[in-house]
Scaffold this motif. Structure first.
Motif, PDB file in Angstrom:
ATOM      1  N   TRP A  30     -15.242   1.080 112.037  1.00 49.99           N
ATOM      2  CA  TRP A  30     -16.266   0.328 111.320  1.00 49.99           C
ATOM      3  C   TRP A  30     -17.572   1.122 111.196  1.00 49.99           C
ATOM      4  O   TRP A  30     -18.000   1.809 112.124  1.00 49.99           O
ATOM      5  N   CYS A  31     -18.208   0.990 110.044  1.00 51.94           N
ATOM      6  CA  CYS A  31     -19.425   1.763 109.747  1.00 51.94           C
ATOM      7  C   CYS A  31     -20.623   1.230 110.553  1.00 51.94           C
ATOM      8  O   CYS A  31     -20.642   0.053 110.925  1.00 51.94           O
ATOM      9  N   CYS A  34     -22.083  -2.557 110.228  1.00 49.77           N
ATOM     10  CA  CYS A  34     -21.045  -3.514 109.813  1.00 49.77           C
ATOM     11  C   CYS A  34     -21.099  -4.728 110.738  1.00 49.77           C
ATOM     12  O   CYS A  34     -21.236  -4.585 111.955  1.00 49.77           O
ATOM     13  N   CYS A  69     -10.627  -3.754 106.258  1.00 49.66           N
ATOM     14  CA  CYS A  69     -11.516  -3.393 107.386  1.00 49.66           C
ATOM     15  C   CYS A  69     -11.430  -4.458 108.469  1.00 49.66           C
ATOM     16  O   CYS A  69     -11.300  -4.152 109.657  1.00 49.66           O
ATOM     17  N   CYS A 218     -21.688  -5.808 105.006  1.00 46.78           N
ATOM     18  CA  CYS A 218     -20.957  -4.569 104.735  1.00 46.78           C
ATOM     19  C   CYS A 218     -21.929  -3.651 104.003  1.00 46.78           C
ATOM     20  O   CYS A 218     -21.955  -3.619 102.771  1.00 46.78           O
TER      21      CYS A 218
HETATM   22  S1  SF4 Z   1     -16.599  -3.882 105.960  1.00 49.15           S
HETATM   23 FE1  SF4 Z   1     -17.956  -2.360 104.966  1.00 49.15          FE
HETATM   24  S2  SF4 Z   1     -19.396  -1.723 106.565  1.00 49.15           S
HETATM   25 FE2  SF4 Z   1     -17.643  -2.720 107.568  1.00 49.15          FE
HETATM   26  S3  SF4 Z   1     -16.239  -1.045 108.075  1.00 49.15           S
HETATM   27 FE3  SF4 Z   1     -15.631  -1.854 106.077  1.00 49.15          FE
HETATM   28  S4  SF4 Z   1     -16.692  -0.554 104.582  1.00 49.15           S
HETATM   29 FE4  SF4 Z   1     -17.692  -0.257 106.557  1.00 49.15          FE
END
Ligand code: SF4
Ligand SMILES: Cc1ncc(C[n+]2csc(CCOP(=O)(O)OP(=O)(O)O)c2C)c(N)n1
Length: 283
Positions: A30-31, A34, A69, A218
């Motif tokens: 995860w970024c 997030c 994700c 996100c």
């Molecule tokens: S939901 Fe968005 S912020 Fe979270 S891991 Fe996925 S791309 Fe990244």
């Protein structure tokens, strides 16, 4: 010992919730910024409370996810878990619950996974009051695949599949589920993790079909599309829009990015779940 290995060992001892994680899989993909990590921490805290009360047995908890994700969660939790097909997590979890009614099934997915491709399974699980906890992470976009239109995308927004801006209205899953005799429907947000923990905690002590929508951030994909790529800016923007309400009505449940999104407990019932119905009251 290599630094990364050392960090993992220390991570395993560092936090009381580490016992519910597959530490060897951490860090997550995860970024930064997030909301998924915040939401997972709230869920693990709620599970921990129910385990300590004796309501839940960690050996009987099963996470089921589709693809996305959000669905990656099944890689990180230390419970039995199934990473299934995109959209099919609710169907898979239904099968697992019917095969072994003693399991506590927790389904997690993005809004594309649960309400888009998986929408039909969601409807029929709700219609049956199937004994599942379904958690839908609403980040307003198909995140993992790079930013296609989701059922929850705000009108007018640029996405990779709506380069001229979306002309579609967002789907209100809370209102959809209100058509059925389900036991619990709440909307929380990663902006308010303590509240989210309360909803998870409550739902984990209930029978029948329970659904929690988590309005989340996100920054990497949705943030980029809407012009708030910086995680703090997106967090602040979402915080302005999310309003907490005690006992909101279904009429207040629209997912309206511009006018505000109301979080709270929309439906609380205690009807017998599907498993009790088919087993004549014996669980
Ligand atoms: S939901 Fe968005 S912020 Fe979270 S891991 Fe996925 S791309 Fe990244
Ligand atoms: C049957 C099928 N169709 C499409 C895909 C490609 N796909 C993977 S994840 C995804 C969407 C992810 O969005 P969402 O479910 O909202 O989850 P998020 O990544 O936002 O958490 C898509 C379309 C797939 N894996 N399987």
């Amino acid at each position: 010992m290599a630094l990364i290995e050392k960090t993992k060992v220390e991570l395993g001892k560092a936090h009381p919730l580490d016992k519910y994680l597959r530490i060897e899989r951490i860090p997550t993909l995860w970024c930064p910024g997030c909301g998924l990590g915040v939401s997972l921490a709230a869920l693990l805290k709620a599970i921990d409370r129910r385990v300590k009360e004796g309501v839940l047995d960690p050996k009987k908890i099963v996470f089921v996810t589709g693809i996305g994700c959000t669905a990656r969660t099944s890689f990180y939790v230390g419970f039995d878990a199934a990473h299934t097909l995109h959209g099919r997590a609710v169907a898979f979890a239904t099968g697992a619950k019917l095969a072994n009614p003693k399991l506590e099934l927790i389904v997690l997915g993005g809004d594309g996974d649960i309400a888009g491709i998986g929408g039909n399974h969601l409807i029929h699980a709700a219609r049956r009051n199937m004994d599942l906890l379904v958690i839908m992470n609403t980040n307003f976009i198909y995140a993992m695949t790079g930013g296609q239109l989701a059922p929850t995308t705000p009108p007018g927004l640029y996405t990779t599949t709506t380069p001229q801006g979306s002309r579609e209205k967002p789907m209100n899953v809370i209102k959809l589920l209100a058509a059925f005799e389900v036991n619990y429907v709440a909307r929380g947000s990663s902006i308010y993790p303590q509240l989210l923990e309360q909803y998870y905690y409550k739902a984990l002590g209930m029978r029948g079909f329970r659904f929690i929508e988590v309005v989340s951030t996100c920054p990497e994909v949705f943030g980029r599309h809407i012009g708030y790529r910086d995680p703090v800016t997106l967090y602040d923007e979402l915080k302005k829009r999310v309003k907490v309400k005690t006992k909101p009505s279904i009429e207040e449940s629209s997912l309206d990015w511009d006018r505000g999104i109301i979080i709270g407990e929309y439906i609380v019932n205690d009807y017998p779940g599907y498993i009790e119905l088919i087993m004549g009251g014996k669980k």
